[in-house]
Write an enzyme that holds these catalytic residues in place. Structure first.
Site, short mmCIF file in Angstrom:
data_model
loop_
_atom_site.label_atom_id
_atom_site.label_comp_id
_atom_site.label_asym_id
_atom_site.label_seq_id
_atom_site.Cartn_x
_atom_site.Cartn_y
_atom_site.Cartn_z
N ASP A 78 0.85 -1.18 0.00
CA ASP A 78 0.00 0.00 0.00
C ASP A 78 0.89 1.24 0.00
O ASP A 78 1.90 1.29 0.69
CB ASP A 78 -0.89 -0.01 1.24
CG ASP A 78 -1.81 1.19 1.32
OD1 ASP A 78 -2.12 1.76 0.26
OD2 ASP A 78 -2.22 1.54 2.44
N ASP B 235 -18.11 2.69 -1.47
CA ASP B 235 -16.91 2.43 -0.70
C ASP B 235 -17.32 1.85 0.66
O ASP B 235 -18.47 1.42 0.86
CB ASP B 235 -16.10 3.72 -0.56
CG ASP B 235 -14.60 3.47 -0.46
OD1 ASP B 235 -14.20 2.69 0.41
OD2 ASP B 235 -13.85 4.07 -1.26
N ASP C 62 -10.15 -4.16 -2.55
CA ASP C 62 -9.16 -3.11 -2.30
C ASP C 62 -8.30 -3.51 -1.10
O ASP C 62 -8.60 -4.49 -0.41
CB ASP C 62 -9.89 -1.79 -2.03
CG ASP C 62 -9.00 -0.57 -2.18
OD1 ASP C 62 -7.80 -0.72 -2.52
OD2 ASP C 62 -9.51 0.55 -1.96
N ARG D 208 -6.92 -4.05 -6.48
CA ARG D 208 -5.75 -3.17 -6.46
C ARG D 208 -4.47 -4.01 -6.50
O ARG D 208 -3.60 -3.78 -7.33
CB ARG D 208 -5.77 -2.26 -5.23
CG ARG D 208 -4.74 -1.13 -5.34
CD ARG D 208 -4.93 -0.08 -4.26
NE ARG D 208 -4.56 -0.55 -2.93
CZ ARG D 208 -4.56 0.22 -1.86
NH1 ARG D 208 -4.95 1.49 -1.93
NH2 ARG D 208 -4.21 -0.28 -0.68
N ASP E 101 -4.02 4.92 -6.09
CA ASP E 101 -4.37 6.23 -5.57
C ASP E 101 -3.49 7.32 -6.19
O ASP E 101 -2.49 7.76 -5.62
CB ASP E 101 -4.21 6.24 -4.05
CG ASP E 101 -5.20 5.30 -3.36
OD1 ASP E 101 -6.17 4.90 -4.01
OD2 ASP E 101 -4.97 4.96 -2.18
N HIS F 17 -13.07 8.58 -9.90
CA HIS F 17 -13.01 8.24 -8.48
C HIS F 17 -12.24 9.32 -7.74
O HIS F 17 -11.35 9.96 -8.31
CB HIS F 17 -12.32 6.88 -8.29
CG HIS F 17 -12.29 6.41 -6.87
ND1 HIS F 17 -13.36 6.51 -6.02
CD2 HIS F 17 -11.30 5.82 -6.14
CE1 HIS F 17 -13.05 6.00 -4.84
NE2 HIS F 17 -11.80 5.58 -4.88
#
Length: 821
Positions: free
Chosen positions: A186, A313, A427, A488, A504, A562
């Site tokens: 991440d 979400d 995610d 992701r 992101d 998004h």
């Protein structure tokens, strides 16, 4: 927070490893049987023995495995799309210094001393595994190794996904750029033009040369660092791998197309997505309640913006507990889904791999009772922080845990769901953990099913989750409907289960063009269903930037707006009429070209080809194209240029193919350019440059509709682009848009389009059950390129006898000939 090479042992201890003859092949006792050659490898001082296996795989592929005689290395499972088909060698020739293994016009040469394995295609040396950079170590908790690979013919290297960098891999070197790090993790944010690790990890590398492209796939899910050295001709890669098996598949091409197909023959292809997933997706973190969902869809309709899905979400859950609904804000999910269904739209909801540690939460209780969570070394459940607070993570390496997780998607187990909840968003599955001391992901000493260390499978954790999610959606609909999953984290083979997005990103111009580079790289590695966060996840884009994001995103396979919850609302109808008009045109252009997208996705399932392609894919001998990565080809015939700069009035575009390759403006205004290289093209904010190739037929649907479902029975417009007295060709695919009957019962229509100035012929390509899928043509537009460079445009709604073309239905069995003049 994130470690560079100097802080990671496998990189810092090996990066400056000296080339040294450490091993030699012992030819005596070598065994050649049923497509497998087995050799003994010995250290030069005779202190250690290794085994070398070289296996011939169907499709001009070799497999190379090197391992200690007594090994405890972990071998990953379930990544390949079935067991590779082993084929017999055509010949084996031994000498005192080498063994040559022949497979058609390909061969592997095992050299005794210095030890190396050379691979030839048509007598051209294209790839070498270098023994002087080979090391294998056995430590208590890890089994690191290094190996060098040379591509003697390569002009550039590509692959090593995922990085926010140029398509062509850069040279890395001590004192300069870090090696490319391959580890799913991440990121608080990701940097542009960086070799740092990201959400995905695909250890595949291609060396593109003139008529001599080759590649490799390191079948290993541990952390890796790869040093790249580019030369004038030739390139080297040095793999430093933290653990696991040295198991390499070698692809000998000889073309880039061949290498891509060889790789996807091993790891599989995406099944056809449901067509609604190729439309426009509206998303943000997060829509507050079900009235918000209903209002957004209604406003998109009011302002004439086509859309096929809206996303929820984590706020849709009760206290961030997955497979629950927020009882206050989403109190009647059946009503919400019924409302969406009435407008022919779908819902996609978030489902992360972490679960709130809370007794009474049914998933936590059941997973704990059945031992389905990842463990600490002492056997207790591993716990750390994520969105719900203290959380545990499902152990998807455990088949029983995967099956349990899959069962949670069944309608009877997830109350409030219907088929209108058409997709799932996996995610945070690197996995993401709110602990900066461990780089915000799993520590390597956590333990998976069977006592497997996370160190050995870290990069495939997200892949295993999507495998389980995919099974869950298949099971809930009894195998009738194609699942849609967005992930992701991803690994080799993820294309079989999920689309992915680049993560992101930020509302800056550089993130517009980097999405092309990243998705082109992914497409070369089989991950064809790729897109970005249109508008940028972090920050608030200017009006100009938002428009450029939409225009570029409309030509990526996955098309979703998004934004973060800190960003201002940016549904397209909230902007000025001028901005709305530009965004509306971008979205409607996407919908008009859905027949092209759908056909290319079908052809990917059939041939393994990318959907979007770098220009060198079709023009491999043009060295000017090898670093072009802000342009793409949609299939073979559509050329697109992203604009990633502010307030530009012109942009350079490379038109490939030579003087006889002519590119028509997609505005069909008669503007053309020959494929002679760089040209400055004037641009405005209204649109980005898009071109059609001479000799192609582009099938589109020009009637504007709110969704793909509403387009189902619309007729086609065929745009025929040809030279006078010449021909044009295309293909078009059609089926029921949703089910697996195209695959299981051959219920589809796949047709060839052939055109001249006088007629267009539609004919079946194969014998499918295509009677249900009529092709109705509303309009035929013929653009003829004359020898003097002028263009003549003619549109036909009737044939030469005055019969409306849309009454001449193509039923799929016999060719339909439409005489135009």
């Amino acid at each position: 927070m994130y470690h560079n090479c100097s802080r990671v042992d496998v990189c810092s201890q090996n990066r400056e490893l000296e080339r040294q003859e450490r091993y030699q092949i012992i030819l005596e006792g070598a065994v050649f049987s049923q497509g497998v050659a087995s050799f003994r490898v010995q250290t030069t001082d005779g202190s250690e023995n290794l085994g070398l296996n070289i296996t011939a795989i169907e499709g001009n592929i070799f497999r190379v495995q090197i391992e200690e005689t007594e090994s405890s290395r972990y071998h990953i499972q379930d990544v390949l799309d079935g067991e590779p088909t082993v084929v017999n060698f055509d010949d084996v020739q031994l000498s005192l210094t080498s063994a040559e293994i022949f497979l058609g016009d390909k061969r592997a040469v095992v050299n005794v001393s210095p030890f190396s394995v050379e691979f030839y295609a048509n007598d051209v040396l294209t790839l070498v595994i270098e023994g002087d950079r080979l090391t294998l170590e056995n430590e208590e908790l890890r089994h690191p190794f290094t190996v060098g690979v040379s591509f003697p013919q390569a002009l550039h290297l590509y692959g090593l996904h995922e990085h926010a960098d140029h398509l062509a891999l850069r040279t890395t070197a001590p004192g300069g750029d870090d090696p490319y790090r391959i580890k799913t993790m991440d990121l608080t944010y990701f940097e542009l033009f960086s070799t740092m690790a990201m959400y995905g990890a695909v250890p595949v590398l291609y060396g593109h040369g003139i008529n001599a492209t080759s590649g490799l796939f390191l079948h290993n899910a541990a952390e890796q660092w790869v040093e790249i050295t580019n030369k004038d001709i030739g390139a080297d890669a040095f793999f430093m791998v933290d653990s696991g098996a040295l198991d390499i598949f070698i692809f000998l091409g000889p073309s880039t197309t061949d290498v891509v197909r060889q790789y996807t023959s091993l790891t599989g292809v995406a099944h056809l997505p449901p067509i609604w997933s190729l439309g426009y997706h509206q998303c943000r973190w997060g829509y507050a309640d079900q009235q918000d969902v209903q209002t957004v869809i209604a406003d998109l309709d009011t302002y004439d913006f086509p859309v096929d899905a809206i996303w929820l979400d984590i706020q849709h859950t009760q206290d961030m507990k997955f497979f629950t609904w927020n009882s206050e804000n989403f109190s009647d999910p059946f009503d919400m889904l019924a409302n969406l269904s009435s407008t022919h739209r779908y819902l996609v909801t978030l489902s992360d791999p972490h679960f709130k540690v809370e007794e009474g939460y049914f998933v936590y209780d059941e997973a704990t009772a059945n031992d389905y969570f990842i463990k600490n070394l002492d056997g207790t459940n591993y716990e750390d922080q994520c969105w719900p607070g203290t959380s545990s993570w499902m152990d998807y390496l455990n088949p029983a845990a995967r099956d349990y997780y899959s069962s949670l998607y069944l309608y009877e187990n997830w109350n409030g769901t219907t088929p209108t909840l058409g997709g799932i968003w996996n995610d945070m599955n690197e996995a993401a953990i709110f602990n900066e001391e461990i780089e915000k992901t799993f520590p390597y000493d956590v333990v998976h099913y069977g006592g497997v260390s996370n160190r050995d499978i870290h990069n495939m954790y997200g892949y295993l989750q999507t495998m389980a999610t995919h099974k869950g959606l298949i099971d809930r609909d009894n195998g009738t409907l194609r699942p849609f999953i967005l992930t992701r984290a991803h690994f080799s083979g993820s294309q079989r289960y999920a689309a992915f997005w680049t993560g992101d990103n930020t509302a800056e111009f550089g993130f517009v063009t980097i999405s092309y580079s990243m998705c082109l790289n992914a497409n070369l590695l089989g991950l064809v269903f790729c897109g970005n966060d249109v508008g940028g996840f972090f920050g608030d884009p200017s009006d100009e930037l938002l428009q450029r994001f939409y225009q570029a995103g409309a030509w990526l396979p996955f098309f979703r707006e998004h934004a973060s919850q800190e960003s201002e609302r940016r549904e397209p109808y909230l902007f000025s009429e001028e901005v709305q008009a530009t965004i509306r045109e971008a979205i409607k252009t996407r919908y008009a070209h859905l027949p092209v997208w759908y056909t290319l996705f079908y052809e990917h399932t059939r041939f393994g080809d990318p959907v979007i392609r770098p220009l060198f894919y079709h023009y491999p001998n043009d060295v000017e194209l090898l670093e072009v990565d802000d342009q793409l080809l949609l299939g073979r015939n559509i050329l697109v240029k992203a604009i990633g700069e502010s307030e530009v009035t012109s942009v350079p575009i490379y038109f490939p193919g030579g003087e006889d390759e002519i590119w028509f403006s997609a505005q069909l205004d008669g503007t053309t350019f020959p494929g002679t290289g760089w040209t400055d093209i004037p641009v405005t904010i209204e649109r980005i440059p898009v071109y059609y190739r001479l000799g192609s037929i582009i099938p589109t649907k020009q009637t504007s509709r709110p969704s793909t479902t509403d387009m189902r029975n619309d007729g086609y417009t065929l745009t025929v682009l040809l030279r006078n007295n010449d021909t044009a060709q295309g293909t078009v695919y059609n089926d029921d848009n949703l089910s697996f009957e195209y695959r299981d019962s051959q219920k589809y229509s796949y047709s060839d389009l052939f055109g001249t100035e006088e007629q267009v012929v539609i004919s079946p390509i194969d014998e499918s059950d295509n009677e249900e899928f009529l092709i109705v043509v509303d309009n035929i537009v013929v653009l003829t390129y004359n020898d003097d460079g002028t263009v003549v445009k003619n549109s036909y709604k009737h044939d030469v006898n005055g019969v409306p073309i849309n009454q001449m239905k193509y039923e799929g069995k016999e060719p339909l000939v439409i005489i135009l003049r």
